[in-house]
Design an enzyme around this catalytic site. Sequence first.
Site, mmCIF file in Angstrom:
data_model
loop_
_atom_site.group_PDB
_atom_site.id
_atom_site.type_symbol
_atom_site.label_atom_id
_atom_site.label_comp_id
_atom_site.label_asym_id
_atom_site.label_seq_id
_atom_site.Cartn_x
_atom_site.Cartn_y
_atom_site.Cartn_z
ATOM 1 N N ASN A 96 1.498 3.459 2.640
ATOM 2 C CA ASN A 96 2.809 3.951 3.065
ATOM 3 C C ASN A 96 2.904 4.042 4.582
ATOM 4 O OD1 ASN A 96 3.292 4.169 0.362
ATOM 5 N ND2 ASN A 96 2.922 6.385 0.260
ATOM 6 N N HIS A 113 -0.904 -0.242 6.339
ATOM 7 C CA HIS A 113 0.247 -1.084 6.732
ATOM 8 C C HIS A 113 0.969 -0.533 7.949
ATOM 9 C CE1 HIS A 113 0.219 -2.599 2.313
ATOM 10 N NE2 HIS A 113 -0.686 -3.185 3.055
ATOM 11 N N CYS A 124 4.355 -6.486 27.036
ATOM 12 C CA CYS A 124 3.540 -5.811 28.071
ATOM 13 C C CYS A 124 2.420 -4.973 27.469
ATOM 14 C CB CYS A 124 4.447 -4.930 28.942
ATOM 15 S SG CYS A 124 5.038 -3.444 28.102
ATOM 16 N N CYS A 140 11.675 -1.841 25.271
ATOM 17 C CA CYS A 140 10.606 -1.272 26.099
ATOM 18 C C CYS A 140 11.067 -1.282 27.562
ATOM 19 C CB CYS A 140 9.370 -2.174 25.922
ATOM 20 S SG CYS A 140 8.021 -1.844 27.064
ATOM 21 N N ASN A 205 0.419 6.865 -12.308
ATOM 22 C CA ASN A 205 1.583 5.984 -12.198
ATOM 23 C C ASN A 205 2.310 6.055 -13.549
ATOM 24 O OD1 ASN A 205 3.397 3.794 -11.987
ATOM 25 N ND2 ASN A 205 2.007 2.742 -10.591
ATOM 26 N N GLU A 207 3.970 3.851 -14.789
ATOM 27 C CA GLU A 207 3.898 2.499 -15.382
ATOM 28 C C GLU A 207 2.477 1.929 -15.286
ATOM 29 O OE1 GLU A 207 7.937 2.724 -15.901
ATOM 30 O OE2 GLU A 207 6.678 1.025 -16.523
ATOM 31 N N ALA A 223 3.616 11.666 -9.694
ATOM 32 C CA ALA A 223 2.509 12.209 -8.891
ATOM 33 C C ALA A 223 2.499 13.735 -8.866
ATOM 34 C CB ALA A 223 2.608 11.653 -7.472
HETATM 35 N N1 APR Z 1 4.748 9.014 -9.050
HETATM 36 C C1 APR Z 1 3.793 8.043 -9.117
HETATM 37 N N2 APR Z 1 4.076 6.712 -9.124
HETATM 38 C C2 APR Z 1 5.377 6.365 -9.074
HETATM 39 C C3 APR Z 1 6.430 7.313 -9.010
HETATM 40 C C4 APR Z 1 6.064 8.686 -8.998
HETATM 41 N N3 APR Z 1 7.007 9.663 -8.947
HETATM 42 N N4 APR Z 1 7.616 6.634 -8.979
HETATM 43 C C5 APR Z 1 7.306 5.313 -9.004
HETATM 44 N N5 APR Z 1 5.974 5.145 -9.075
HETATM 45 C C6 APR Z 1 5.204 3.890 -9.099
HETATM 46 C C7 APR Z 1 5.926 2.692 -9.686
HETATM 47 O O1 APR Z 1 5.719 2.623 -11.075
HETATM 48 C C8 APR Z 1 5.239 1.534 -8.949
HETATM 49 O O2 APR Z 1 4.116 1.078 -9.674
HETATM 50 O O3 APR Z 1 4.955 3.558 -7.746
HETATM 51 C C9 APR Z 1 4.766 2.157 -7.635
HETATM 52 C C10 APR Z 1 5.543 1.673 -6.425
HETATM 53 O O4 APR Z 1 5.290 0.296 -6.268
HETATM 54 P P1 APR Z 1 5.842 -0.476 -4.970
HETATM 55 O O5 APR Z 1 7.263 -0.122 -4.750
HETATM 56 O O6 APR Z 1 5.459 -1.928 -5.155
HETATM 57 O O7 APR Z 1 5.028 0.161 -3.759
HETATM 58 P P2 APR Z 1 3.570 -0.200 -3.239
HETATM 59 O O8 APR Z 1 2.638 -0.490 -4.369
HETATM 60 O O9 APR Z 1 3.187 0.866 -2.295
HETATM 61 O O10 APR Z 1 3.825 -1.568 -2.410
HETATM 62 C C11 APR Z 1 2.727 -2.091 -1.702
HETATM 63 O O11 APR Z 1 4.178 -3.727 -0.696
HETATM 64 O O12 APR Z 1 6.230 -4.169 0.245
HETATM 65 C C12 APR Z 1 4.895 -3.967 0.532
HETATM 66 O O13 APR Z 1 3.979 -3.128 2.500
HETATM 67 C C13 APR Z 1 4.725 -2.746 1.390
HETATM 68 O O14 APR Z 1 3.017 -1.040 1.306
HETATM 69 C C14 APR Z 1 3.934 -1.790 0.526
HETATM 70 C C15 APR Z 1 3.222 -2.727 -0.433
#
Ligand code: APR
Length: 236
Positions: A96, A113, A124, A140, A205, A207, A223
């Site tokens: 994040n 990230h 610069c 800048c 998660n 899912e 979470a």
């Molecule tokens: N608690 C836990 N998990 C959750 C919740 C919650 N309340 N709500 C959603 N999720 C889960 C979703 O099921 C999903 O699997 O969080 C996940 C979010 O997935 P993404 O949106 O793909 O985020 P992330 O995995 O962090 O993406 C990775 O992709 O776009 C790039 O650089 C960006 O860091 C990011 C990277």
Amino acid sequence: MEPPRLIDFPRVVIFSGAGMSAESGVPTYRGAGGIWAEYDYERYACQRAFDRDPAAVWEFHNLRRVRVAGCAPNSAHRLVARAQRLHPSLSVVTQNIDGLHQLAGATDVLELHGSLWKLRCEDCGATQETRQAPLLEVRCRCGAHWRPAITWFEDPTDEEVFTAAAEAIRACDLFVSIGTSAVVFPAAALPRLAARSGAVLVEINPEPTPASALHALHLRGPATEMLPLLAGGLPD
Ligand code: APR
């Protein structure tokens, strides 16, 4: 399997993705309401877009700054920070860029990230960190546009941060993935590194993900409700 207790493992890694901040109101990237469903990253969040149209990139990133600036850490962020204070070795590795782990009090957060709040100048070499939202001066002092210090798609990874994260993960005994879809590499390879290192893996998660099979326990919920299941025995 009973949920393991953080306090029972000498070295713990918390590995978070956008789902960690979903309950704070920060949009995730994928799934319902995901950022990439609304914005084409190739127009707003990659080096080519920045070179081609920095103003459009700044319009997108200022929208994100304003949105995230209105979000506060949730109870899961606060629990991670509290556990880190009370646990002898708990590392926070996050994908994040929202800085909410740090706002909740977590320290030494490894931001794989980069950060929405950090900027660098590619002309610069100047850098700055500001939570100003929106950023009013996008140029800048040297006249070039500030470049958000975020690892965009197609960017090289931040070797130093990834090396530190890999070191912590190789040494850990418990690896807790929270809120990541585990589809963006190289970050998505980190659960496999933890499994190869012999750690116990827990996935928080709602899912399943492509990394689910690597985890011994799946806590299928948000979470803020699932993380407390691992917090038994933490002194008040
Ligand atoms: N608690 C836990 N998990 C959750 C919740 C919650 N309340 N709500 C959603 N999720 C889960 C979703 O099921 C999903 O699997 O969080 C996940 C979010 O997935 P993404 O949106 O793909 O985020 P992330 O995995 O962090 O993406 C990775 O992709 O776009 C790039 O650089 C960006 O860091 C990011 C990277």
